[in-house]
Design a protein around this motif. Structure first.
Motif, PDB file in Angstrom:
ATOM      1  N   GLU A   6      -2.978   1.604  -3.065  1.00  0.00           N
ATOM      2  CA  GLU A   6      -2.382   0.483  -2.327  1.00  0.00           C
ATOM      3  C   GLU A   6      -0.877   0.666  -2.186  1.00  0.00           C
ATOM      4  O   GLU A   6      -0.319   0.440  -1.113  1.00  0.00           O
ATOM      5  N   GLY A  52      -0.381   3.490   0.304  1.00  0.00           N
ATOM      6  CA  GLY A  52      -1.069   3.393   1.590  1.00  0.00           C
ATOM      7  C   GLY A  52      -2.079   4.504   1.787  1.00  0.00           C
ATOM      8  O   GLY A  52      -2.284   4.978   2.904  1.00  0.00           O
ATOM      9  N   LYS A 104      11.592  -0.621   7.112  1.00  0.00           N
ATOM     10  CA  LYS A 104      10.788  -1.607   6.362  1.00  0.00           C
ATOM     11  C   LYS A 104      10.343  -2.738   7.279  1.00  0.00           C
ATOM     12  O   LYS A 104       9.198  -3.201   7.198  1.00  0.00           O
ATOM     13  N   ASN A 158       7.558  -1.351   9.477  1.00  0.00           N
ATOM     14  CA  ASN A 158       6.294  -1.239   8.741  1.00  0.00           C
ATOM     15  C   ASN A 158       5.688  -2.603   8.424  1.00  0.00           C
ATOM     16  O   ASN A 158       4.472  -2.757   8.430  1.00  0.00           O
ATOM     17  N   ALA A 159       6.535  -3.602   8.156  1.00  0.00           N
ATOM     18  CA  ALA A 159       6.028  -4.965   7.935  1.00  0.00           C
ATOM     19  C   ALA A 159       5.366  -5.501   9.207  1.00  0.00           C
ATOM     20  O   ALA A 159       4.327  -6.159   9.141  1.00  0.00           O
ATOM     21  N   PHE A 190       3.931  -3.686  11.491  1.00  0.00           N
ATOM     22  CA  PHE A 190       2.657  -2.978  11.629  1.00  0.00           C
ATOM     23  C   PHE A 190       1.572  -3.621  10.768  1.00  0.00           C
ATOM     24  O   PHE A 190       0.408  -3.649  11.153  1.00  0.00           O
ATOM     25  N   LYS A 191       1.951  -4.117   9.581  1.00  0.00           N
ATOM     26  CA  LYS A 191       0.965  -4.745   8.688  1.00  0.00           C
ATOM     27  C   LYS A 191       0.337  -5.977   9.324  1.00  0.00           C
ATOM     28  O   LYS A 191      -0.795  -6.326   9.009  1.00  0.00           O
ATOM     29  N   THR A 192       1.086  -6.664  10.183  1.00  0.00           N
ATOM     30  CA  THR A 192       0.561  -7.880  10.802  1.00  0.00           C
ATOM     31  C   THR A 192      -0.339  -7.567  11.991  1.00  0.00           C
ATOM     32  O   THR A 192      -1.035  -8.461  12.477  1.00  0.00           O
ATOM     33  N   ASP A 226      -3.448  -5.571  14.030  1.00  0.00           N
ATOM     34  CA  ASP A 226      -4.813  -5.114  13.757  1.00  0.00           C
ATOM     35  C   ASP A 226      -4.910  -3.663  14.201  1.00  0.00           C
ATOM     36  O   ASP A 226      -5.303  -3.362  15.327  1.00  0.00           O
TER      37      ASP A 226
END
Length: 145
Positions: A59, A62, A134, A137-138, A140-142, A144
Motif C-alpha cells: 500500500e 503502490g 503530490k 498524485n492525490a 489521480f487517487k480521486t 477511477d
C-alpha cells in the motif's frame, strides 16, 4: 529553433522521462549494494517503520502482491529481510529488517545523497516540484483509473 512536437508538449512524457532518469541515477548509486531502485524503496519503508505486513508495504509503495512478493523474496535471499507468518492472521506475513539491512542504512543513504547532490539540479525548485507531484498524485487517487 525547432518547432515543438506534440510529444514535447505532453506533461506525461516529461514525467515519464524524469522517472526513467531518476531510476537510472538511483541504480548507479545503489549498484555497490546490489540493490534495485524498488528494493531501496522497500528498505525506505521498513527503515521508517520495521515489522510491517506485506500488504502494508504494498500500500505504501503502490505495488500489488504479485509485483511485491518477488522483490521481497529476493531481499530475503540476500539476507536483508525476514518473513514471518502473522500471529493474528495466518494468511498474512510480517516483513522485518535483518541486522545487515539495519547496519547498511547509513551507507546506502549516504551513497544516494552523494549521487543526488552530484547532479546539481540548478534552477529546479525541488520542494515546489515535490508539492506539485503530490497534488497530481492525490488528484489521480480521486479518479477511477
Amino acid at each position: 529553433m525547432e518547432k515543438p512536437t506534440k510529444l514535447d508538449q505532453q506533461l506525461c512524457f516529461e514525467v515519464y522521462k524524469a522517472s526513467s532518469n531518476f531510476s537510472k541515477m538511483y541504480a548507479k548509486a545503489l549498484e555497490p549494494f546490489n540493490l534495485t531502485f524498488t528494493q531501496y524503496l522497500v528498505l525506505l519503508v521498513l527503515w521508517d517503520e520495521d515489522k510491517l505486513l506485506t500488504k502494508n508495504i504494498g500500500e505504501r509503495l503502490g505495488l500489488g502482491t504479485g509485483t511485491l512478493n518477488p522483490i521481497l523474496n529476493r531481499m530475503i535471499e540476500r539476507g536483508r529481510l525476514i518473513k514471518q507468518q502473522s500471529e493474528t492472521d495466518k494468511r498474512a506475513f510480517v516483513i522485518s529488517l535483518t541486522e545487515k539491512a539495519k547496519s547498511e542504512q547509513l551507507a546506502v543513504e549516504q551513497a544516494v545523497f552523494e549521487k543526488v547532490t552530484s547532479c546539481n539540479f540548478m534552477g529546479v525548485n525541488a520542494i515546489a516540484l515535490m508539492k506539485n507531484l503530490k497534488e497530481l498524485n492525490a488528484a489521480f487517487k480521486t479518479m477511477d483509473l
